[in-house]
Design an enzyme around this catalytic site. Structure first.
Site, PDB file in Angstrom:
ATOM      1  N   SER A 265     -44.346  72.370  20.500  1.00  0.00           N
ATOM      2  CA  SER A 265     -43.693  71.535  19.484  1.00  0.00           C
ATOM      3  C   SER A 265     -44.629  71.488  18.282  1.00  0.00           C
ATOM      4  CB  SER A 265     -43.497  70.125  20.057  1.00  0.00           C
ATOM      5  OG  SER A 265     -43.261  69.200  19.020  1.00  0.00           O
TER       6      SER A 265
ATOM      7  N   TYR B 236     -46.428  62.514  24.193  1.00  0.00           N
ATOM      8  CA  TYR B 236     -45.639  63.727  23.936  1.00  0.00           C
ATOM      9  C   TYR B 236     -46.475  64.737  23.150  1.00  0.00           C
ATOM     10  CZ  TYR B 236     -41.842  66.788  22.403  1.00  0.00           C
ATOM     11  OH  TYR B 236     -41.040  67.884  22.158  1.00  0.00           O
TER      12      TYR B 236
END
Ligand code: NDP
Length: 251
Positions: free
Chosen positions: A159, A172
């Site tokens: 990501s 995350y």
């Protein structure tokens, strides 16, 4: 910093994944669902791993309806799974197919968005377990069956916040940094293993439940869909990307 490259535009030719067995985690929804269907349409036998069986069953039906080879459903909750569960999965792949040609670590948890100061410690462990530790355990358990493939592609999902930290993205973001590190470490170890390659993929903003949870105010119709990008995953999992090793790809 990893080497970052862009995946070229790619429409998987019919049959390009014939005779390849590919395991996809988080195959029931979002990007994992679309990639599993694209893999099946391209001829792959897909092992659909996820925690919600009725979603996996729908993907299974869609692959068959599209004329793909019969997939397999493997219910597994990556939060509750222990090491023996991973070994059993690898043994069953070996017994059923005798090899594994592709492994897409796609399942992911967003976790609640919060500053580190207030980040819930239990939530931290859950997110790190699903996003970072599970890909390690699954790669480690599957290595013997990956070694039996002529051309095995292991793909880790990264990501933008796995390359540059951002406020409130907590576990995350950290889990995606760990994913990049796991990919680089593993790819470096596979450098002289001609039949196994490992790379990462960052799908970028994509219209899924996770994205809607992260950006509730955003118009989902402004985003590309999982189907729009599925072909690029097939590129990375299949023969078109042969020789690529240790690269972090942007869709
Ligand atoms: P979704 O939330 O739509 O799908 C995630 C999938 O992972 C679901 O099928 C979910 O299962 C599964 N999953 C979650 N936890 C577990 C678990 N404990 N055990 C097994 N399966 C689990 O997310 P996306 O499709 O958006 O994301 C896919 C990947 O792409 C993730 O790794 C994400 O971090 C990454 N990504 C996504 C971006 C985006 O904009 N969408 C941007 C950058 C990266 P269930 O259906 O049962 O909930």
């Amino acid at each position: 910093m990893p080497t970052i490259e862009k995946i070229p535009a790619y429409e998987p030719p019919a049959g390009v994944m014939n005779d390849r067995v590919v395991l996809v985690t988080g195959a029931g929804d979002g990007i994992g669902r679309a990639v599993s269907i694209a893999l099946g349409k391209a001829g792959a036998t897909v092992i659909l791993l996820g925690r919600t069986v009725n979603k996996l069953e729908k993907v299974y039906d869609e692959i068959l309806a599209a004329g793909g080879p019969r997939p397999a459903i493997y219910p597994m909750d990556l939060e509750g799974a222990v090491w023996d569960d991973y070994l059993e999965l690898a043994d069953r792949i070996d017994a059923e197919y005798g090899r594994l040609d592709g492994l897409l670590h796609n399942a992911g948890l967003l976790g609640r968005r919060s500053p580190i100061e207030f980040y819930d410690p239990v939530e931290w462990q859950r997110v790190m377990l699903v996003n970072a530790t599970a890909p390690f355990l699954l790669t480690r358990a599957c290595l013997p069956v990956l070694r039996k493939s002529k051309d095995a592609s292991v793909v880790f999902t990264s990501s933008g916040v796995g390359r540059k930290g951002r406020a409130h993205w907590g576990a995350y973001a950290v889990s995606k940094f760990a994913t990049e590190g796991l990919m680089e470490t593993f790819a470096d170890e596979m450098e002289n293993v001609p039949n196994i390659r490992a790379n990462a993929i960052n799908p970028g903003a994509t219209r899924t439940n996770m994205r809607a949870k992260a950006y509730p105010g955003e118009d989902p119709m402004s985003l590309k869909t999982p189907e729009d990008i599925a072909g690029k995953y097939v590129w990375l999992l299949g023969p078109a990307s042969a020789g690529k090793q240790g690269i972090s790809f942007d869709v």
